[in-house]
Design a protein around this motif. Sequence first.
Motif, PDB file in Angstrom:
ATOM      1  N   GLY A 117       0.834  -1.199   0.000  1.00  0.00           N
ATOM      2  CA  GLY A 117       0.000   0.000   0.000  1.00  0.00           C
ATOM      3  C   GLY A 117       0.872   1.254   0.000  1.00  0.00           C
ATOM      4  N   GLU A 118       1.975   1.170   0.741  1.00  0.00           N
ATOM      5  CA  GLU A 118       2.877   2.330   0.853  1.00  0.00           C
ATOM      6  C   GLU A 118       3.465   2.753  -0.485  1.00  0.00           C
ATOM      7  N   ALA A 119       3.549   1.816  -1.417  1.00  0.00           N
ATOM      8  CA  ALA A 119       4.098   2.136  -2.737  1.00  0.00           C
ATOM      9  C   ALA A 119       3.262   3.225  -3.420  1.00  0.00           C
ATOM     10  N   VAL A 179       2.535  -4.554 -20.439  1.00  0.00           N
ATOM     11  CA  VAL A 179       1.440  -5.088 -21.253  1.00  0.00           C
ATOM     12  C   VAL A 179       1.846  -5.056 -22.733  1.00  0.00           C
ATOM     13  N   ASN A 180       2.510  -3.980 -23.141  1.00  0.00           N
ATOM     14  CA  ASN A 180       2.946  -3.867 -24.537  1.00  0.00           C
ATOM     15  C   ASN A 180       3.986  -4.916 -24.916  1.00  0.00           C
ATOM     16  N   LEU A 181       4.685  -5.459 -23.903  1.00  0.00           N
ATOM     17  CA  LEU A 181       5.654  -6.531 -24.181  1.00  0.00           C
ATOM     18  C   LEU A 181       4.949  -7.875 -24.365  1.00  0.00           C
ATOM     19  N   GLY A 182       3.624  -7.866 -24.155  1.00  0.00           N
ATOM     20  CA  GLY A 182       2.846  -9.101 -24.336  1.00  0.00           C
ATOM     21  C   GLY A 182       2.802  -9.963 -23.081  1.00  0.00           C
ATOM     22  N   VAL A 183       3.189  -9.378 -21.936  1.00  0.00           N
ATOM     23  CA  VAL A 183       3.206 -10.143 -20.686  1.00  0.00           C
ATOM     24  C   VAL A 183       1.822 -10.067 -20.034  1.00  0.00           C
ATOM     25  N   SER A 184       1.390 -11.195 -19.529  1.00  0.00           N
ATOM     26  CA  SER A 184       0.100 -11.268 -18.854  1.00  0.00           C
ATOM     27  C   SER A 184       0.333 -10.941 -17.372  1.00  0.00           C
ATOM     28  N   LEU A 185      -0.513 -10.052 -16.828  1.00  0.00           N
ATOM     29  CA  LEU A 185      -0.181  -9.498 -15.513  1.00  0.00           C
ATOM     30  C   LEU A 185      -1.351  -9.495 -14.526  1.00  0.00           C
ATOM     31  N   GLY A 186      -1.064  -9.980 -13.321  1.00  0.00           N
ATOM     32  CA  GLY A 186      -1.984  -9.837 -12.198  1.00  0.00           C
ATOM     33  C   GLY A 186      -1.311  -8.945 -11.168  1.00  0.00           C
ATOM     34  N   VAL A 187      -2.111  -8.131 -10.468  1.00  0.00           N
ATOM     35  CA  VAL A 187      -1.555  -7.228  -9.462  1.00  0.00           C
ATOM     36  C   VAL A 187      -2.309  -7.429  -8.145  1.00  0.00           C
ATOM     37  N   VAL A 188      -1.549  -7.506  -7.058  1.00  0.00           N
ATOM     38  CA  VAL A 188      -2.143  -7.485  -5.721  1.00  0.00           C
ATOM     39  C   VAL A 188      -1.544  -6.294  -5.011  1.00  0.00           C
ATOM     40  N   VAL A 189      -2.405  -5.433  -4.471  1.00  0.00           N
ATOM     41  CA  VAL A 189      -1.893  -4.274  -3.741  1.00  0.00           C
ATOM     42  C   VAL A 189      -2.297  -4.399  -2.271  1.00  0.00           C
ATOM     43  N   GLY A 190      -1.404  -3.971  -1.390  1.00  0.00           N
ATOM     44  CA  GLY A 190      -1.668  -4.020   0.046  1.00  0.00           C
ATOM     45  C   GLY A 190      -2.550  -2.852   0.479  1.00  0.00           C
ATOM     46  N   GLY A 191      -2.626  -2.659   1.792  1.00  0.00           N
ATOM     47  CA  GLY A 191      -3.488  -1.599   2.307  1.00  0.00           C
ATOM     48  C   GLY A 191      -2.820  -0.786   3.391  1.00  0.00           C
ATOM     49  N   GLY A 192      -1.527  -1.080   3.622  1.00  0.00           N
ATOM     50  CA  GLY A 192      -0.804  -0.487   4.743  1.00  0.00           C
ATOM     51  C   GLY A 192      -0.715   1.037   4.723  1.00  0.00           C
ATOM     52  N   ASN A 193      -0.912   1.670   3.577  1.00  0.00           N
ATOM     53  CA  ASN A 193      -0.912   3.138   3.501  1.00  0.00           C
ATOM     54  C   ASN A 193      -2.170   3.704   4.149  1.00  0.00           C
ATOM     55  N   ALA A 251       7.567  -5.806  -4.996  1.00  0.00           N
ATOM     56  CA  ALA A 251       8.133  -4.453  -5.052  1.00  0.00           C
ATOM     57  C   ALA A 251       8.468  -3.961  -3.652  1.00  0.00           C
ATOM     58  N   THR A 252       9.684  -3.412  -3.485  1.00  0.00           N
ATOM     59  CA  THR A 252      10.063  -2.884  -2.175  1.00  0.00           C
ATOM     60  C   THR A 252      10.740  -1.516  -2.324  1.00  0.00           C
ATOM     61  N   LYS A 253      11.180  -0.978  -1.181  1.00  0.00           N
ATOM     62  CA  LYS A 253      11.853   0.334  -1.188  1.00  0.00           C
ATOM     63  C   LYS A 253      13.359   0.202  -1.300  1.00  0.00           C
ATOM     64  N   VAL A 254      13.851  -1.041  -1.193  1.00  0.00           N
ATOM     65  CA  VAL A 254      15.304  -1.268  -1.305  1.00  0.00           C
ATOM     66  C   VAL A 254      15.577  -2.171  -2.503  1.00  0.00           C
ATOM     67  N   ASP A 255      16.859  -2.375  -2.826  1.00  0.00           N
ATOM     68  CA  ASP A 255      17.177  -3.060  -4.084  1.00  0.00           C
ATOM     69  C   ASP A 255      16.898  -4.562  -4.101  1.00  0.00           C
ATOM     70  N   GLY A 256      16.848  -5.173  -2.918  1.00  0.00           N
ATOM     71  CA  GLY A 256      16.632  -6.626  -2.892  1.00  0.00           C
ATOM     72  C   GLY A 256      16.610  -7.116  -1.456  1.00  0.00           C
ATOM     73  N   VAL A 257      17.051  -8.370  -1.262  1.00  0.00           N
ATOM     74  CA  VAL A 257      17.093  -8.957   0.080  1.00  0.00           C
ATOM     75  C   VAL A 257      18.515  -8.831   0.620  1.00  0.00           C
ATOM     76  N   TYR A 258      18.646  -8.304   1.816  1.00  0.00           N
ATOM     77  CA  TYR A 258      19.966  -8.081   2.444  1.00  0.00           C
ATOM     78  C   TYR A 258      20.126  -8.970   3.664  1.00  0.00           C
ATOM     79  N   ASP A 259      21.374  -9.160   4.095  1.00  0.00           N
ATOM     80  CA  ASP A 259      21.616  -9.961   5.297  1.00  0.00           C
ATOM     81  C   ASP A 259      21.171  -9.238   6.561  1.00  0.00           C
ATOM     82  N   LYS A 260      21.104  -7.892   6.490  1.00  0.00           N
ATOM     83  CA  LYS A 260      20.523  -7.104   7.585  1.00  0.00           C
ATOM     84  C   LYS A 260      19.912  -5.840   6.981  1.00  0.00           C
ATOM     85  N   ASP A 261      19.180  -5.101   7.796  1.00  0.00           N
ATOM     86  CA  ASP A 261      18.444  -3.940   7.287  1.00  0.00           C
ATOM     87  C   ASP A 261      19.389  -2.920   6.635  1.00  0.00           C
ATOM     88  N   PRO A 262      19.285  -2.725   5.319  1.00  0.00           N
ATOM     89  CA  PRO A 262      20.222  -1.827   4.633  1.00  0.00           C
ATOM     90  C   PRO A 262      20.012  -0.354   4.986  1.00  0.00           C
TER      91      PRO A 262
END
Length: 239
Positions: free
Chosen positions: A15-17, A43-57, A162-173
């Motif tokens: 949701g925060e996104a 969509v223009n690349l021909g990819v089929s897409l489902g989206v789930v959005v949170g509510g935390g915002n 989707a997140t606010k950082v680049d990926g998964v880290y060993d500790k909070d970046p």
Amino acid sequence: MEKPVYKRVLLKLSGEALMGGHRSSSIDPEMVNAIAAEIKEVVNLGVSLGVVVGGGNIFRGVEANAKGMDRTSADYMGMLATVINSLALQSAFERIGIDTRVQSAIAMREIAEPFIQRKAMSHLEKRRVMIFAAGTGNPYFTTDTAAVLRAMEIKADVIMKATKVDGVYDKDPVAYSDAVMYKNITYSDVLAQNLKVMDATAISLCRDNHLPILVFNLQKPGNIVRCISGIPIGTLVGD
Ligand code: UDP
């Protein structure tokens, strides 16, 4: 033009996104429009897409529960928040010509179709972007778990988180400048190290069903298309 490496993708947005950088309101139309523009490229690349959005915002059940509200009521409120976000996304998608349907896990027939897996599949085959609202429809779950569930139901090749950082880290970046990002990591390591990728229910569901999770930074414009084109950004969680 980029060549997609995935045919069907489930994109999980928090949701925060939708708040964007300003954080002055729960939904920043500019941010929503920017996401819609990236979705259009997908969509223009021909990819089929489902989206789930949170509510935390807007509302989080656990937080309200900690302040004394009944957990079940609070969770239903959280699920309703995801419906608000889903409608915001649908409106932005449609404004730029993306054919979209919202299906809700809680019946709300005036504003969304009920979630019916076969109908969702048929919409996807017609190249419509599906937005799955109201989480799983059950309290005590999260929209991460809902995203995994829907990803499996629509037979997605990957779940993109989707997140606010680049990926998964060993500790909070954000807190530690020496945090190291993983390119690849297993579901079991994520669970064992209690890494904050998704909640444990969602991760174990992915592990049991071998559904890869691609964790990436949404705040860098163009990243959704980069991930779908197989450009190695973010962290891939797998077996
Ligand atoms: N929620 C729920 N069941 C679900 C999905 C969500 O009860 O299947 C509620 C829960 O209260 C949660 C809120 O909806 O806190 C918002 O979802 P979430 O926290 O997953 O949103 P995000 O953090 O992704 O914005």
